[in-house]
Motif scaffolding. Sequence first.
Motif, PDB file in Angstrom:
ATOM      1  N   GLU A   1       7.784  -5.001 -21.039  1.00  0.00           N
ATOM      2  CA  GLU A   1       7.369  -3.600 -21.129  1.00  0.00           C
ATOM      3  C   GLU A   1       6.731  -3.153 -19.820  1.00  0.00           C
ATOM      4  N   GLU A   2       5.949  -4.065 -19.230  1.00  0.00           N
ATOM      5  CA  GLU A   2       5.287  -3.741 -17.966  1.00  0.00           C
ATOM      6  C   GLU A   2       6.316  -3.407 -16.902  1.00  0.00           C
ATOM      7  N   ALA A   3       7.362  -4.214 -16.832  1.00  0.00           N
ATOM      8  CA  ALA A   3       8.410  -3.980 -15.833  1.00  0.00           C
ATOM      9  C   ALA A   3       9.106  -2.650 -16.097  1.00  0.00           C
ATOM     10  N   ARG A   4       9.297  -2.355 -17.384  1.00  0.00           N
ATOM     11  CA  ARG A   4       9.988  -1.113 -17.706  1.00  0.00           C
ATOM     12  C   ARG A   4       9.125   0.098 -17.304  1.00  0.00           C
ATOM     13  N   LEU A   5       7.812  -0.054 -17.564  1.00  0.00           N
ATOM     14  CA  LEU A   5       6.897   1.017 -17.178  1.00  0.00           C
ATOM     15  C   LEU A   5       6.939   1.247 -15.680  1.00  0.00           C
ATOM     16  N   ARG A   6       6.894   0.158 -14.910  1.00  0.00           N
ATOM     17  CA  ARG A   6       6.952   0.275 -13.444  1.00  0.00           C
ATOM     18  C   ARG A   6       8.214   1.011 -13.012  1.00  0.00           C
ATOM     19  N   GLU A   7       9.314   0.620 -13.676  1.00  0.00           N
ATOM     20  CA  GLU A   7      10.591   1.251 -13.352  1.00  0.00           C
ATOM     21  C   GLU A   7      10.500   2.757 -13.604  1.00  0.00           C
ATOM     22  N   ARG A   8       9.940   3.073 -14.780  1.00  0.00           N
ATOM     23  CA  ARG A   8       9.927   4.473 -15.187  1.00  0.00           C
ATOM     24  C   ARG A   8       9.017   5.302 -14.266  1.00  0.00           C
ATOM     25  N   TRP A   9       7.893   4.730 -13.845  1.00  0.00           N
ATOM     26  CA  TRP A   9       6.957   5.482 -13.016  1.00  0.00           C
ATOM     27  C   TRP A   9       7.234   5.333 -11.524  1.00  0.00           C
ATOM     28  N   GLY A  10       8.371   4.733 -11.222  1.00  0.00           N
ATOM     29  CA  GLY A  10       8.743   4.604  -9.812  1.00  0.00           C
ATOM     30  C   GLY A  10       7.834   3.681  -9.043  1.00  0.00           C
ATOM     31  N   LEU A  11       7.359   2.642  -9.696  1.00  0.00           N
ATOM     32  CA  LEU A  11       6.427   1.737  -9.035  1.00  0.00           C
ATOM     33  C   LEU A  11       7.067   0.396  -8.706  1.00  0.00           C
ATOM     34  N   SER A  12       8.391   0.341  -8.782  1.00  0.00           N
ATOM     35  CA  SER A  12       9.051  -0.909  -8.419  1.00  0.00           C
ATOM     36  C   SER A  12       9.782  -0.692  -7.106  1.00  0.00           C
ATOM     37  N   GLY A  13      10.167  -1.782  -6.487  1.00  0.00           N
ATOM     38  CA  GLY A  13      10.909  -1.683  -5.236  1.00  0.00           C
ATOM     39  C   GLY A  13       9.982  -1.566  -4.059  1.00  0.00           C
ATOM     40  N   PRO A  14      10.564  -1.436  -2.841  1.00  0.00           N
ATOM     41  CA  PRO A  14       9.758  -1.352  -1.609  1.00  0.00           C
ATOM     42  C   PRO A  14       8.901  -0.087  -1.592  1.00  0.00           C
ATOM     43  N   VAL A  15       7.845  -0.128  -0.771  1.00  0.00           N
ATOM     44  CA  VAL A  15       6.876   0.963  -0.740  1.00  0.00           C
ATOM     45  C   VAL A  15       7.523   2.296  -0.405  1.00  0.00           C
ATOM     46  N   TRP A  16       8.422   2.276   0.578  1.00  0.00           N
ATOM     47  CA  TRP A  16       8.996   3.560   0.999  1.00  0.00           C
ATOM     48  C   TRP A  16       9.793   4.196  -0.129  1.00  0.00           C
TER      49      TRP A  16
END
Lengths: 318, 363, 399
Positions: free
Chosen positions: A51-66
């Motif tokens: 769920e945590e990973a999904r949340l990150r995905e949804r809020w645009g908090l995954s992937g490189p900083v840029w």
Amino acid sequence: MSLRRFVVRRALSVVPVLFGVSVITFGLFHLTPGDPVSQLVALNPDVSAAEEARLRERWGLSGPVWRQYLAWLSNVLVGDFGRELRTGRAVSGILWRRLPETIVLGVFGWAFAIAIAIPAGIYAAVNKGRLGDVAARVLALSGVSIPNFWLGLLLILVLSLYLGLFPVLPPSRLPLYHPETLRYLLLPGVTIGTAAAASVTRVMRTSMAEELNEEYVTAARARGLPERTVVFKHVLRNSLVSVVTLAATLTAGIVAGSVVVESVFNWPGLGSEFVRAIDRREVNVVMAITLVTAVAVVLANLLADVLYAVLDPRIRYD
Amino acid sequence: MTAVLEVEDLTVRFYTEEGVVTAVDGLSYRIEAGETFGVVGESGAGKSVAALSVLGLIDSPGRIEGGEVRFEGEDLLSMDESELRSVRGDEVGTVFQDARAALNPVYTVGEQIAETIEHHLGYPPSAARDRAIRLLDRVGIADAETRYSDYPHEFSGGMCQRAAIAMALSCDPELIVADEPTTALDVTVEARILDLLAELADEFDVAVQLVTHDLGVIAGTCDRAMVMYAGEAVETAPIEELYYDPKHPYTAGLMSAIPRVGDDDDRLPTIPGTMPDPIDPPPGCRFHPRCPFAEEACTRTDPALVDPETGEAATLDDDRAAACLEYTEGLSGGLDYSVEVAGGTGEHVEKTIDERDEGGPDE
Amino acid sequence: MTDGDDPGTDVTDDDDPGTDSAGSRARSRTDERGRIRITGFDADRVRDRDPLSERGDEAAGGTNGGTAAEMDGRWRRGLRRFGRNRSAMTALAIVVSMATVSLLARPVEVLGVVVQPFALAPYDPTTILYLSVDPSVSPYDPPSWRFPMGVDGSGRDLFSRVLVGGRYSISIGFVVVGLTASFGLAYGAISGYYGGVVDEVMMRIVDVVFAFPGLVLALVVVATLGGGYWQLVVAFSLFGWAGYARLVRGEVLSIAEREYVVAAKAIGARDRAVIRRHVAPNALSPLVVLASLNVGSVVIGVAALGFLGLGMDPSTAEWGTMLDATRETLIQGPGGRIPWWATVYPGGAIFVFVLAMNVIGDGINDALDARTTGVGRDGRGGRKERDGGDRGDRGGDES
């Protein structure tokens, strides 16, 4: 260069600054440990890793900083500042509800400052060295030195508690358009405007006194113009130029002041929301308000520059 | 001839932190209708202060302490502010040293001229504008109609001064006070502005008080001139006599200090020293510390302005006056400078003041 | 500007409308008879003779020194003028004594070693009086001989707390200003001196920093780093340098045009030497003025964070934090009594300190003002008297 071309060119120069503002705002929150999701997880230990990973995905908090930055920026550009972590409310809704309160307070503060400071500055400069000037200078110096939160507390102490002239603090406030609101507005408005009033008085007095020594003033007098015309037509416009250059800085001061003053008076604007959000670690709200604040200052700066060019034709030719 | 302006015993003091500065000390002169009257002296001689005091334009801490300023017979110093204002700009125009600084940077040049016309002559805005444009055209500003709406920073220095002259003339004054009008300008522009001023003075039949530190400027434009030193007049003379027969050693010193093309002298002669401290001027003749002819008597007696021929006190009507002890008590060494005039044919006229004035009347 | 320089003037003074009219009547007169020369006006006589009166020798005029000497004189003159400014000297005394008192109020220990043994404050600022000193004391006791500023809501002696309370704000104020002014000086000097793209980029960055009100940024920094002394220093230093940078850059741009800098560059002085020897000293006086005024704003900022409950630990004796603690009680008023002392004294301490700091800043500004120090003896015409007058005016201001 015509005035219009000046305005267009100056407005375009705002774009890189706004870009920089967004980078700094984003950077301030994302280069520090602990993003919103990990905070949410800390609040609610039942959240699973998936769920945590999904949340990150949804809020645009995954992937490189840029990429996170771009995701955030594209959302912000369409007015989406994310959601409050605890309540899930949209941050933009909070902004829209709080912003008018702060604008009303800030505009009142500015109006108070101008209404006091311009006449006081003119009076002091024209009567330089006399009693009235000394009084104006002492008051202005005190005004720039007094901490606004203390001034607010003193006003409450004296005017509300001892004299009972004003309501102490509204348990639930009336809507802004209600005529009673003015009574609630007066104390915080004066508190927030005092620093600006004092600064403008000081600048107005100095620049006016300086302008009064200019050769064109002697020349205008030599042309037999009445002193009224000399002061209010010739000198005033030149002195206002220095006040306008100060306007952006003062607006920033009023915006910062709103954070403190709204807390003192329980004024339900962006400033008190900001403090509350910091207390509760509502990152999205803090980010949104920081960004709005900076954009407001940039726009105030732009407005001041345009006003400057209108007042002083020399600027347009630089 | 009637006098436009008569200044009598004018004294102006500045009360500063360092002490009381007597910027103008008992100054008297007169300017006749239509004439151009030069006031010359080094920086700090009090020329500009004198010119501004005539119009009551001295700011605090300066104060006019005494004397009379009669403009067309009326004492300006006893007028109240509003009466004085109706004279300023209307009957007396002023031209300042730095014309650009004398124009308000945030209004157009034309507006400022029209403003004066509207104020004094009661013209409606459009008529004032037309008159201002005609004046700008008259002082040699090309395309005056367009230039009317230009701001001072869009004008060159020379054009600013032309506009200032137009402004001074805008209400048909009797007198123009020009305070170092060309000092800030290039030499070539300076000559044209001086010519323009002289030409317009003739055309408008206006008297000019031309304040300058440059004897060359006086030579080209003035009918009579007054030399000032440390707040006092030291010599007054019609322009020719001032040049060919200077009576005061300071005038002679100023003239010997004018550089000339083709001089074989390897060094430019100067007046030694500097203008005395205005707060604490030297005793006796104020020029004595710098005067090659000064004697012991000069440190004691402050010479009065007298007719150099008779040694009697000069009056406003005297065209010729000088303030040197030589003409009253007489100096044992005399004033042994001489004026050489080298004509185009190479003939030399030599005249030594020393010879003529030896054994002055008061000896 | 000469007439030829102005591209907008198609017809300039070059073609003059009327040179050969009657206007030049007087001019021809003197020209006709040829050149005049005065002989016998011998300046050497004045130089060689003994002065006639005791003050006679006006001929020995002073000469101007080089830039270094000029600068030196300027600072010395400024110092003298500051010394004559009574209100500024009073303010300086207030600032020095407040700083000293807050340092000496309670002993200071560094790593367990007492480095400052004095204790001017009668009680420890954290001592709860009714627990360890006197059980009859209760919270919000009004001012008395024993407790001159009263007792706060937790039963602590306000006088002691106010004395100690300056430690954090005042020292943070000076530390932050020292850091930001040095960095801003370097940043602005580099930006202004090199100009071009470097300047453009560096100043855009300053523009961006300027968009954030200082207090808002400080709040954000404290929110992420947490409260505490060095966190507050960071919070106010991180972006506080921008004002100095912009000021110094402007000064540098105007100074870099001046002849002696151009000359220094022309004879091949290295950039760093030029910046250090010529540019930085000149930019210094406005920098000092700004810095002295900024100490006050940082002190207010620190106190504001304390007031918002974000600066130091809530029980800390810090002026702003103390005000925060009294806020709620001020509004409700315990049992109808209004404990005004808990609000008036801590806030008054901030106010007095900041006011004194601002008076000092104004005093430095007046003392170093280039416009008055730059008045030379080369006045134009009668204007010299006016300059003198202006100084007299200023003198009136100071008293």
